[in-house]
Each structure stands twice: as structure tokens, then as C-alpha cells.
Design an enzyme around this catalytic site. Structure first.
Site, PDB file in Angstrom:
ATOM      1  CB  CYS A 202      -0.807   0.099   1.360  1.00 21.09           C
ATOM      2  SG  CYS A 202      -2.158  -1.328   1.014  1.00 21.09           S
TER       3      CYS A 202
ATOM      4  CG  HIS B 209      -3.157   3.515   1.712  1.00 29.91           C
ATOM      5  ND1 HIS B 209      -3.592   2.830   0.512  1.00 29.91           N
ATOM      6  CD2 HIS B 209      -3.333   2.157   2.580  1.00 29.91           C
ATOM      7  CE1 HIS B 209      -3.820   1.696   0.772  1.00 29.91           C
ATOM      8  NE2 HIS B 209      -3.724   1.193   1.778  1.00 29.91           N
TER       9      HIS B 209
ATOM     10  CG  ASN C 172      -6.502  -0.942   0.521  1.00 26.52           C
ATOM     11  OD1 ASN C 172      -5.870  -0.297  -0.309  1.00 26.52           O
ATOM     12  ND2 ASN C 172      -6.044  -1.205   1.676  1.00 26.52           N
TER      13      ASN C 172
END
Ligand SMILES: CC(C)(COP(=O)(O)OP(=O)(O)OC[C@H]1O[C@@H](n2cnc3c(N)ncnc32)[C@H](O)[C@@H]1OP(=O)(O)O)[C@@H](O)C(=O)NCCC(=O)NCCS
Length: 331
Positions: free
Chosen positions: A116, A256, A286
Site C-alpha cells: 500500500c 492511503h 482499498n
């Protein structure tokens, strides 16, 4: 060695596949509820590829958008960095596949693996080539097809992720705008908190690794949550402090998108203005390396990210990997 210049973002393109999976769709396949997913994560829906569509396909679409926006041909790109944890295959790199699909020759590139945090890491990797004068046009792409590595019977992980991509073009800045500073940190002691154990050199794919579901995402959600809340704020604080920047100076915080609660806790701890905090996890889930460029796009569309704005990017991901970037927005 040439004198270092700052790199700046001169174009932003994004792409998500058209198919949408809502929380209601998940209610049909696992024991969950729209209410649980929204309250625990902030996610309402995510985009998912159809069979046969790979990370390079998403990456190319995002790259094309960025090139059109900048008004240049792909042949002007000098290097491609693809941030991804779901490459089309272990090798060749997705960067090679993207280069070929864009129809450009004589350039180079590589994939960057940092889960990520991969987009912010790739941004800095690309920026170094611009800063040294090695290249004048570097394409940095964050792209992931998370649906290819999810266990759709594990309600604790499958509801979290989506597929998507974003690309930025990096070029030399003529002034003080562009990428100002970054603070990155990795901590492999957290490796088993979020990982995909199978398919690598430790556990090459066999019938047994597939039977044991080692080819999909495994996560200790609470361990990741606690680490993320602590570290995301910590690296941001260090970065702001050493640049003499106060929370009130930040126009736009683009974090993020892993969990709305992580984002809000981080923003609160840093003392950021709520209206400058970009959250679009409700629409995309996500998307791993795709979240930050997708969130930049949302911020631009909303009119919350404008030329001249002071921007803070932040991420935490598997590894653990942590990253924060301070930049002056240039488009
Ligand atoms: C995954 C996450 C949303 C889980 O939320 P949580 O509040 O920590 O929930 P817990 O893991 O404590 O689970 C609480 C309960 O909800 C259940 N649960 C888990 N997923 C569920 C779902 N989709 N629907 C309904 N219940 C669910 C659990 O089984 C558990 O039940 P139990 O109490 O009967 O054992 C949260 O931990 C998280 O977001 N972690 C970070 C993940 C992340 O950001 N990953 C990417 C990093 S880049």
C-alpha cells in the site's frame, strides 16, 4: 552529476474497471452486512475487473489519461515505474508489459513492490531520476487488481479491497514547487500481519499451497490497524516538523485509503483541517497502489486540490511499509 532539481507532477490519470461490487453483493456471498462494512471501514462499493483483465491493462488506461492530459505522445516518456503487489505475473515486470502496450520503444522501467506504500515509494524513485537530471519525463503508475488475490470466503479481508490504477507524469520543476521532501520507513517485523505466503520462493505454488489458501491475502486486521494509526501520524509529524510546516499550512491531505477510521484518527492526531482530508474509500475500497492517485483525482474533481496547494501524502502497508510525502501541487 547534474545539479539537483525538484520533480513535479505535470499530469494525473486514473482508471477503475466498470464493474462495481456493492456491500449488498457481499451480503450474498459472506456473513456480513452493509452496516458492518460501512461502520468498520467506510467502504460502500469497490470496482472489480472482469476475468482476463490484468494490472497492466488498468495501468495502461491510467497512463493514457495522464498522457492525453499533458498533451504528449507516449514516445516522450523516458522511464516507467509501476507500483504494484499484483503484477500480471511474477516476471516479466508489469512495467515491461505496460511499455509494450503503450507502443513505446527504447525506454526502461521496473516494478516496485511496497504494497500500500508502493505509490509513494515509486513517486520518490521516479523523482530521483528527474532530480539528478537522468530523465525529464518519468511515468509513475500505481495499479492493483486486488480481486485476483482475495479469498471471497474470508469476510474479514474480501470486503476491504478493490481494483484500480492511477498514473502521474514527473518532470523537472523550474521553481520551488513539486516534490519537497519525504519520510519512508520499512519494518519487516510486521511481515506476517499482512501477507500472501504462497507462490514465492519460500512456498512455490503446489496443489498443497492452493489447498491451504496460501495464494490469497492473509491479515491480522487489528495488528495492521494499530500499527497504521500510530505510524502514519508519526512519519507525517517528522516530515512536517523538519520542513517547518504546521498542520494548519496543509491544504490537502491525501492518505492511503485502507480504512476511514485510520484516516480520521491520523488526521485528528496531526490536527489537520477536516475539509482538507481526502476520503474516497466509500467508492473504491482499498485499491493498494491505486488509492493515492485515485484520491488525488477525487480531490481535484471536488475542487479541493488546486495548483499551489501544499499537499501531504501518507501511507502504511504490508511489510510493514510506511511513507509520507510533502509536495506543492503543480497542475
Ligand atoms: C479489518 C478490520 C476492518 C476489522 O475491523 P475490527 O473492528 O478490527 O474487527 P475485528 O477484526 O476485531 O473483528 C470483530 C468481529 O467482526 C467480525 N468480522 C470481521 N469481518 C467482518 C465482516 N466483513 N462482516 C461482519 N463481521 C465481520 C470478526 O469475525 C469479529 O467477530 P467476533 O468478535 O465474533 O470474533 C480492521 O481491523 C482494519 O481495517 N484493519 C486494518 C486493515 C487494513 O487497513 N489493511 C490494509 C492495510 S494497507
Amino acid at each position: 552529476m547534474n545539479k539537483c532539481v525538484r520533480a513535479k507532477i505535470t499530469a494525473l490519470g486514473t482508471y477503475v474497471p466498470p464493474r462495481v461490487m456493492t456491500n449488498a453483493d457481499f451480503e450474498k456471498i459472506v456473513e456480513t452486512s452493509d452496516e458492518w462494512i460501512i461502520s468498520r471501514t467506510g467502504i460502500r462499493e469497490r470496482h472489480v475487473v472482469k476475468k482476463g483483465v490484468a494490472t497492466s491493462d488498468l495501468a495502461v488506461e491510467a497512463a493514457k489519461c495522464a498522457l492525453i492530459q499533458r498533451g504528449i505522445d507516449a514516445s516522450e516518456i523516458e522511464a516507467i515505474v509501476v507500483a504494484t503487489v499484483t503484477p500480471d505475473m511474477l516476471f516479466p515486470s508489469t512495467a515491461c508489459l505496460v511499455q509494450h502496450k503503450l507502443g513505446v520503444k527504447g525506454i526502461w522501467g521496473f516494478d516496485l513492490s511496497a504494497a500500500c506504500s508502493a505509490f509513494v515509494y515509486a513517486l520518490q524513485a521516479g523523482a530521483q531520476f528527474v532530480a539528478t537530471g537522468a530523465h525529464k519525463k518519468v511515468l509513475v503508475i500505481g495499479a492493483d487488481v486486488m480481486s485476483s488475490i482475495l479469498d471471497y470466503t474470508d469476510r474479514a479481508t474480501c470486503i476491504l479491497f478493490g481494483d484500480g490504477a492511477g498514473a502521474v507524469l514527473l518532470e523537472p520543476s523550474e521553481d520551488d514547487s513539486g516534490l519537497i521532501d519525504f519520510k519512508h520507513e520499512i519494518d519487516g517485523s510486521g511481515a506476517c500481519a499482512l501477507y500472501m505466503p504462497g507462490g514465492g520462493s519460500l512456498h512455490p505454488s503446489t496443489h498443497e499451497t492452493v489447498d491451504k489458501k496460501m495464494h490469497v491475502v492473509h491479515q491480522d486486521g487489528q495488528a495492521v490497524f494499530k500499527f497504521a494509526v500510530k505510524k502514519m501520524a508519526e512519519v507525517c509529524e517528522t516530515l512536517l516538523e523538519r520542513n517547518g510546516v504546521k498542520a494548519a499550512d496543509i491544504d490537502c491531505f491525501v492518505p492511503h485509503q485502507a480504512n476511514q477510521r485510520i484516516i480520521k484518527a491520523t488526521a485528528e492526531r496531526l490536527g489537520l483541517r477536516p475539509e482538507g482530508v481526502i476520503i474516497n474509500i466509500d467508492r473504491y475500497g482499498n485499491t493498494t497502489a491505486g488509492t493515492i492517485p485515485l484520491a488525488m483525482q477525487t480531490a481535484r474533481e471536488d475542487g479541493r486540490l488546486k495548483k499551489g496547494d501544499l499537499v501531504l501524502l501518507a501511507s502504511v502497508g504490508a511489510g510493514f511499509t510506511v511513507g509520507a510525502t510533502l509536495l506543492r501541487w503543480t497542475i
